[in-house]
Design an enzyme around this catalytic site. Sequence first.
Site, mmCIF file in Angstrom:
data_model
loop_
_atom_site.group_PDB
_atom_site.id
_atom_site.type_symbol
_atom_site.label_atom_id
_atom_site.label_comp_id
_atom_site.label_asym_id
_atom_site.label_seq_id
_atom_site.Cartn_x
_atom_site.Cartn_y
_atom_site.Cartn_z
ATOM 1 N N GLY A 165 -9.800 0.494 -7.768
ATOM 2 C CA GLY A 165 -9.040 -0.503 -7.035
ATOM 3 C C GLY A 165 -8.059 0.165 -6.080
ATOM 4 C CB CYS A 166 -6.591 -1.006 -2.917
ATOM 5 S SG CYS A 166 -6.162 -2.698 -3.393
ATOM 6 C CE1 TYR A 167 -0.712 -3.422 -4.149
ATOM 7 C CE2 TYR A 167 -2.283 -4.939 -5.118
ATOM 8 C CZ TYR A 167 -1.237 -4.696 -4.256
ATOM 9 O OH TYR A 167 -0.710 -5.716 -3.504
#
Lengths: 345, 345, 345, 345
Positions: free
Chosen positions: D154-156
């Site tokens: 995921g990006c975060y």
Amino acid sequence: MSNRVRTVVAGATGYSGRDLIGLLLNHPHLDLIGAFASHSEEVTPLSAIHPQLTGLTKLDCRPFDEAAIARLAPNLIFLATPNEFSHEVVPALLESGATVVDLSGAFRLREAALYPRFYGFEHKRPDLLQKAVYGLTEFVREKLRDAKLIANPGCYPTSILVPMIPLHKAGLVADGQPIICDSKSGVTGAGKAPNATTHFVEVSESLKAYNIFGHRHTPEIAQGLEVKNESRLLIFTPHLLPINRGILSTIYVRLKDNVNRQDILRVWRSTFESEPFVRIFADSQLPEIKFVANTPYCDIGCAVDEETGQAIVVSAIDNLLKGAASQALQNANVALGFDERAGMK
Amino acid sequence: MSNRVRTVVAGATGYSGRDLIGLLLNHPHLDLIGAFASHSEEVTPLSAIHPQLTGLTKLDCRPFDEAAIARLAPNLIFLATPNEFSHEVVPALLESGATVVDLSGAFRLREAALYPRFYGFEHKRPDLLQKAVYGLTEFVREKLRDAKLIANPGCYPTSILVPMIPLHKAGLVADGQPIICDSKSGVTGAGKAPNATTHFVEVSESLKAYNIFGHRHTPEIAQGLEVKNESRLLIFTPHLLPINRGILSTIYVRLKDNVNRQDILRVWRSTFESEPFVRIFADSQLPEIKFVANTPYCDIGCAVDEETGQAIVVSAIDNLLKGAASQALQNANVALGFDERAGMK
Amino acid sequence: MSNRVRTVVAGATGYSGRDLIGLLLNHPHLDLIGAFASHSEEVTPLSAIHPQLTGLTKLDCRPFDEAAIARLAPNLIFLATPNEFSHEVVPALLESGATVVDLSGAFRLREAALYPRFYGFEHKRPDLLQKAVYGLTEFVREKLRDAKLIANPGCYPTSILVPMIPLHKAGLVADGQPIICDSKSGVTGAGKAPNATTHFVEVSESLKAYNIFGHRHTPEIAQGLEVKNESRLLIFTPHLLPINRGILSTIYVRLKDNVNRQDILRVWRSTFESEPFVRIFADSQLPEIKFVANTPYCDIGCAVDEETGQAIVVSAIDNLLKGAASQALQNANVALGFDERAGMK
Amino acid sequence: MSNRVRTVVAGATGYSGRDLIGLLLNHPHLDLIGAFASHSEEVTPLSAIHPQLTGLTKLDCRPFDEAAIARLAPNLIFLATPNEFSHEVVPALLESGATVVDLSGAFRLREAALYPRFYGFEHKRPDLLQKAVYGLTEFVREKLRDAKLIANPGCYPTSILVPMIPLHKAGLVADGQPIICDSKSGVTGAGKAPNATTHFVEVSESLKAYNIFGHRHTPEIAQGLEVKNESRLLIFTPHLLPINRGILSTIYVRLKDNVNRQDILRVWRSTFESEPFVRIFADSQLPEIKFVANTPYCDIGCAVDEETGQAIVVSAIDNLLKGAASQALQNANVALGFDERAGMK
């Protein structure tokens, strides 16, 4: 006409000054009779400096000049001037007998010793630091009545102290645990002077943290929360947002055992129930900057993980209004005995 | 290695310089061997000036110094320097034998007499104005081969001339009717110098027209369209958009009788069919800035009211790329005999 | 209390409705007694729909219901509803005797035949099109007094008609020459419904022209300028700006021989001298969106090339205020005999 | 030609899909031979869906169809599809023998039991959760070689795990103290579907925290840091920024006694020294979103109060690139034995 308050604004060229003037021009009791610039030698119509004010005032903005201000015989002086400038001029202005509301940080810290480190100058009037009323209106109304020098709070501190002071006073916060304040501000907070930090291209489509561990609002927040900060119990990190106005603060704090979200809401309600400019977000909706932009409100809300007592408080203000101009006016209204909301609808 | 091109960039601190360096660092044939600042006395790593370049180059940016440049024995020099600065230094740089691509306006206008009015200085080298190749790549490829001085077009003129020159050459445009160019640009077009115009708060949530009837790109566009502008047949109004990069030009023009949209598309197709960096929007979708941002393309499209022959041409470029750095590289590639797309994917 | 005006807003969930309610809550004479949504089946507090209104009203927003509105016995009804919805409900609402201010386009065009093409529905009440007062306040004050149906002007037309009607009436504009209106609007103008056009990522860092030659505000502007548009003498191109609120219109027009900038300013001054909400920018500063955002003003200015008589008129409004809510309130104030500025400071 | 990799993208209509396709079209070894949409019944040219791709590809985007994909005999399949969709289709796609890189969260968590709570569906293939390689490239290169199912992070989590995993592994972090991750993301992170959250007007000039204590990236970060989160030792608060792309994470962590900033930098250097896509900001300059936007980098930096051991780590990525498309390509490059940087300059 005898009841009208002769009002002067110094620091009229900046964003806080502009918004303050906008409010004053609608005020039922205050008459704006003079506008001054701290760093300009020119006489310029206010509406040329701030074309937003076109048609609203014919007043000129003039170079700051204590004698000229004295000749206007003002009852009320707002200073939206740089810190060191306010520090220099406040003593003389006080002698005129006018009420002075200083929007700078020059008289906010009670401890003179903090000034060299955080403000870059030696404070010459520690006596005034004791006399000045730190104008977080909701908490100092009694002191404000008849105050002569009001130190208007900083924008970031306002966003943090409004929700947090009541929780501290009510003893909801765990001792010895850090309070982490991750704050994000629009660019008006950085002032109107053009520099690499405020260039559109450097701000837009970006975000940055700045002044980590060293922002001058840190001791102001610590003072408000009565935290000795040697052990970094208060951590404050400001960020620069690609927006014009508004601050959102996300505040991480541990609650004492068995304290829950309802306790926080109960404390806030009992503190702010009849406050005109604090709004409690008690449902699932949390404060957002857009709800307070261009308004005099401080919006507060929270989420709590009840297993662990971890709380996240979220607050929002317009940095130019509740974080500067409208709080200054709120303070002046109280000091002069007017309805606190006068000039703000 | 013998084929590699020793390349220098002067004006490395600005936005065009930065993007140009970014392209050069990926170029298969050009070696960036020197970076210079037109107005700085310091030696600073490029990656400190432009943290975007961290890890990509260890080169320093140094104060501009003709002798130091000469010692580097460059084959190719890009100038992303101010107009007057380029005007001063180009003659000496040309003597080194290097190919010079000047991104400023110093050598764009053939008529020296226009410089005092539009650029604020007397042009000392009208001879070079005749020799310089105005590098709107798609139209001057033959002249570019072996050119020694290339005047890289302005950003606004590129957005207007790419779609309009073919229509003029093909005789589709009605005579004696004004061509109205309403252009809108992002803030990188205003340069990196912080000032009241580029302050975030002055740009964000706003739009303004500026330099009406007087922008220095006006004579450049008129020259490109071969319009004598005494009768304001060319009207150009730039606007400042609250975005970082990109230009959209909306161009209003009357077509000759019986000319329709298909005629325009036909002319564009025959002109640009095999162009790598011009894209024709032939369906209902018109160009938008977001389609070209961070790309070397010029997108063009049009709508025509066929009853009346009123045409509206819409074009979009990234002002820092097709409007500056990538077109400069396109020109250098052609001048040096490389694939025109080298360094741009 | 007997003088207070019982006021209802339908279409309370959109941006115009929200701003209108914000104004009404500060109005000295109007009491907001009901809020309705055109397309919702739920009863929801206004402050849940628009958290900006937290603490300002406890009113619910309810599903639109003619009978429920009738029971409220309103004196004044604002409709900030979709065009076709207004078209359907206005006739019945008028029968209640209330003054109706419709912010949609349903009653703006006098010619019923234009509705199918520009609005997509057959107009059933051409009689009301004749009776409705097109509420460009500054030009129709006499008609507004005691008007029962006020068609509040569109946002783009307001920005164009305010500066241009006086120039047309005074005969300054050359005959038979196109008037080119290149307008740029913030996203609130596209409404609150989420779609591909209003998605942040599709708007931000971009600009696009849309509805070229076909926007429904074109016939409204043509009507206001009394231009028969068969020959495209009026050309209107809207663009979508990456900002929340505000319109800037750049208007290109040829003046008659010997007409100059002073003539324009003279006409504007004589028309707007005592207007509270029109500001003439007579110096070199031209209108910009930021000067009018969050205000009820229309700012107007111009540049003229006096050699050729080419004029460029620049105007700016806040599309939600002078382009919608505040003009609606201005119209209601006039219709009901109040100070036109009531509720707007 | 025999070495070329037949590559398919499903989920081609979203922002990650678009950026991935942009990268693939420049890749030296991968051939994009098919593009599919998870939720569309139409066959549409990719360049009509993403006009950015005009002139770059003539490929159509087709409705997702396992049989059609199988007929293409792909070696490599990227899924930029919704979580539940990926969960459904991955098993069959794996049977084709192709390497599958899934950009969704469907195979990121090793613990199947977390799916109902955080993703809203029961996970049917816990066996694949064990086999999938969690593709934080820098830490799992050996496992990636010949991996058949890669769960792209995921990006975060990417922004937090890249700087924090080495600090945890090196034992610099104090035990039992909360790690507070205050993250801020651009709107592309919210996907392309228009809704109230992604409407321009709801995002612009604002900031909000969302999904406090409940975001589905929380267990992914906890898994990466090997934190059992019953005691909220990991606190993750995402915020929605008014920008298109980029994440900044501000991470608050207590260090063990006597650990200082140099220790952090030393660990980072030894971990990332030869990493092509991790950049350490070792001087006073901290990472900012603008330095990584449109790049495949993760930038990391930190500040430490050495008296108390309080550290603030700041990291930045482009959520669509290192947070999605470029990391997916990095992973595919490693899995297939190519230079990890192939297709990313």
